[in-house]
Design a protein around this motif. Structure first.
Motif, mmCIF file in Angstrom:
data_model
loop_
_atom_site.group_PDB
_atom_site.id
_atom_site.type_symbol
_atom_site.label_atom_id
_atom_site.label_comp_id
_atom_site.label_asym_id
_atom_site.label_seq_id
_atom_site.Cartn_x
_atom_site.Cartn_y
_atom_site.Cartn_z
ATOM 1 N N TYR A 288 0.709 -1.401 0.143
ATOM 2 C CA TYR A 288 -0.170 0.019 -0.206
ATOM 3 C C TYR A 288 0.683 1.340 -0.068
ATOM 4 O O TYR A 288 0.577 2.626 -0.582
ATOM 5 N N HIS A 292 0.745 4.400 -2.938
ATOM 6 C CA HIS A 292 0.307 4.973 -2.343
ATOM 7 C C HIS A 292 0.998 6.770 -2.913
ATOM 8 O O HIS A 292 0.987 7.669 -3.168
ATOM 9 N N GLN A 295 0.025 7.035 -6.423
ATOM 10 C CA GLN A 295 -0.900 7.697 -5.972
ATOM 11 C C GLN A 295 -0.717 9.265 -5.940
ATOM 12 O O GLN A 295 -1.100 9.890 -7.214
ATOM 13 N N ALA A 330 5.029 10.104 1.886
ATOM 14 C CA ALA A 330 3.323 9.092 2.254
ATOM 15 C C ALA A 330 3.492 9.375 3.777
ATOM 16 O O ALA A 330 4.037 9.521 4.653
ATOM 17 N N PHE A 332 -0.681 7.856 4.915
ATOM 18 C CA PHE A 332 -1.203 7.515 4.792
ATOM 19 C C PHE A 332 -1.969 5.645 6.341
ATOM 20 O O PHE A 332 -1.540 6.012 6.863
#
Length: 412
Positions: A288, A292, A295, A330, A332
């Motif tokens: 993940y 991310h 993204q 990152a 998240f």
């Protein structure tokens, strides 16, 4: 391995996340061996296929899987921009030294104790090395032993401890075997009261258990990794088996042919035990994290990017260091827990302190009795709930006056 494929498939099915990007992967067997791991890693980062290494590859639409057991020659290979390392730190550290440009994060926990002495033993823990190790332990007066090793090495150590009838040892486990339940079956009495730091556990990863137990002989027959697992679990041999590695004394010819009706739900295996999702949780978060980062890269607006002259990276054709920039920044959440990094781009270290306790029926209960959280102020990062630890009568091993009364042993 299959937690990684589960996370990738889960992400690729989402319509609200990376909608224009499909993740893929290549898997290589480290064989828990540094030279083999380094060779496989170099193949991945150079985008070169190798015909004689066990591998599994998927790219494109993951709902229709394409696998190969003897190389990736038929697959359109690209340089692997991200490597999710081996669960063992020894292999990962060796790769880090050779491939420093990847900046694979490694965390270490420093304890406020000193060692009475230190003894190193080889990875190949033969009888001579075992004798030397146990002789050292028997001749010293310290009873608290911090052992840095893997689960298999610990099995050999415990067999010898039991043979010599050695008692009264307080084990402090390294992360590699801090939750290794398989050790309890034959050595429970020796391990009662063991303390160890373990990777933070996830309560549940929705859908993972079903994914793990959905395997059947047809789906694993052409995959070397899973063929070995299947044959070891059911003690049988698949037709046209590509597995050449057998554990124990039996061989390929000694085993009966698999019936094809075997079901993972009918047996116990640590493979699909989802009560201790620790390494699996880290792998899940790692996938993940990459997603991310991609993204965030996709959301970049030209002229406002982080690179030269405000430029952005192309999420479908980027350099590893460009992705690394976004990975370091990152922030998240996964399964309700925050994932973020410090100023150096390193993950915030967090470990559960586990205590091995015996249930009334004799089974093992891994009880969380504390934690280490590097985000807390200095001097407060290690928290131990001493009242939850059932120390032997009249004894308390971790005491102010005995900070140097322990032995550190580990792989060299």
């Amino acid at each position: 391995m299959y937690t990684m494929t589960f996370a990738i498939k889960e992400i690729n099915k989402r319509s609200d996340f990376l909608s224009n990007i499909t993740l893929g992967f290549h898997i290589r067997d480290s064989c828990d061996d540094i030279p083999v791991s380094l060779r496989a890693t170099l193949q991945l980062v150079n985008g070169q296929p190798e015909s004689n290494l066990p591998t599994e590859s998927i790219r494109g639409n993951l709902s229709t899987e394409t696998t190969t057991n003897l190389g990736c020659a038929a697959v359109d290979r690209r340089v692997s921009s991200v490597i999710i390392g081996d669960a063992g730190s020894g292999v990962s550290m060796a790769l880090l030294r050779s491939l420093g440009s990847f900046h694979i994060p490694l965390e270490s926990v420093h304890y406020g104790v000193c060692a009475a002495y230190t003894h190193f033993y080889p990875v190949d823990l033969n009888q001579q090395a075992l004798d030397e190790l146990l002789d050292v332990i028997q001749t010293k007066t310290s009873k608290v032993i911090i052992n840095f090793s893997g689960e298999s090495e610990m099995q050999g150590i415990l067999r010898e401890v039991q043979r010599r009838n050695m008692t009264g040892l307080q084990w402090i486990a390294s992360e590699a075997w801090a939750t290794a339940k398989s050790l309890w079956e034959k050595s429970g009495k020796l391990l009662l009261g063991t303390l160890g730091f373990a990777i933070q556990r996830a309560d549940v990863i929705p859908g993972l258990h079903q994914h793990l137990t959905s395997l059947d002989p047809l789906s694993i027959h052409k995959t070397a990794f899973l063929t070995e697992f299947w044959e070891e679990t059911f003690k049988c041999r698949l037709n046209d088996s590509i597995n050449t590695h057998y554990h124990g004394e039996d061989t390929n010819h000694d085993r009966k042919t698999c019936k094809g009706t075997e079901k993972l739900d009918d047996v116990y295996s640590p493979y699909f035990d989802v009560t201790q999702l620790r390494v699996s949780y880290n792998v899940y978060k790692a996938v993940y994290l990459v997603a991310h980062a991609l993204q965030d890269m996709s959301n970049c607006k030209d002229g406002e990017g982080p690179f030269q002259n405000g430029s952005c990276a192309n999420p479908k054709n980027f350099k590893p260091w460009e992705l690394l920039h976004y990975m370091k920044h990152a922030n998240f959440s996964v399964l309700g827990k925050e994932v973020n990094f410090d100023l150096n781009g390193d993950p915030i270290a967090y470990y559960d302190l586990m205590n091995w306790q015996q249930m009334p029926d004799g089974s093992l209960s891994l009880v969380k009795v504390g934690f280490y959280d590097a985000s807390l102020p200095s001097g407060q990062s290690l928290v131990i709930n001493d009242s939850m630890i059932p120390w032997p009568a009249g004894q308390k091993y971790v005491a102010e006056g005995s900070l140097c009364g322990c032995e550190v042993v580990g792989l060299s």
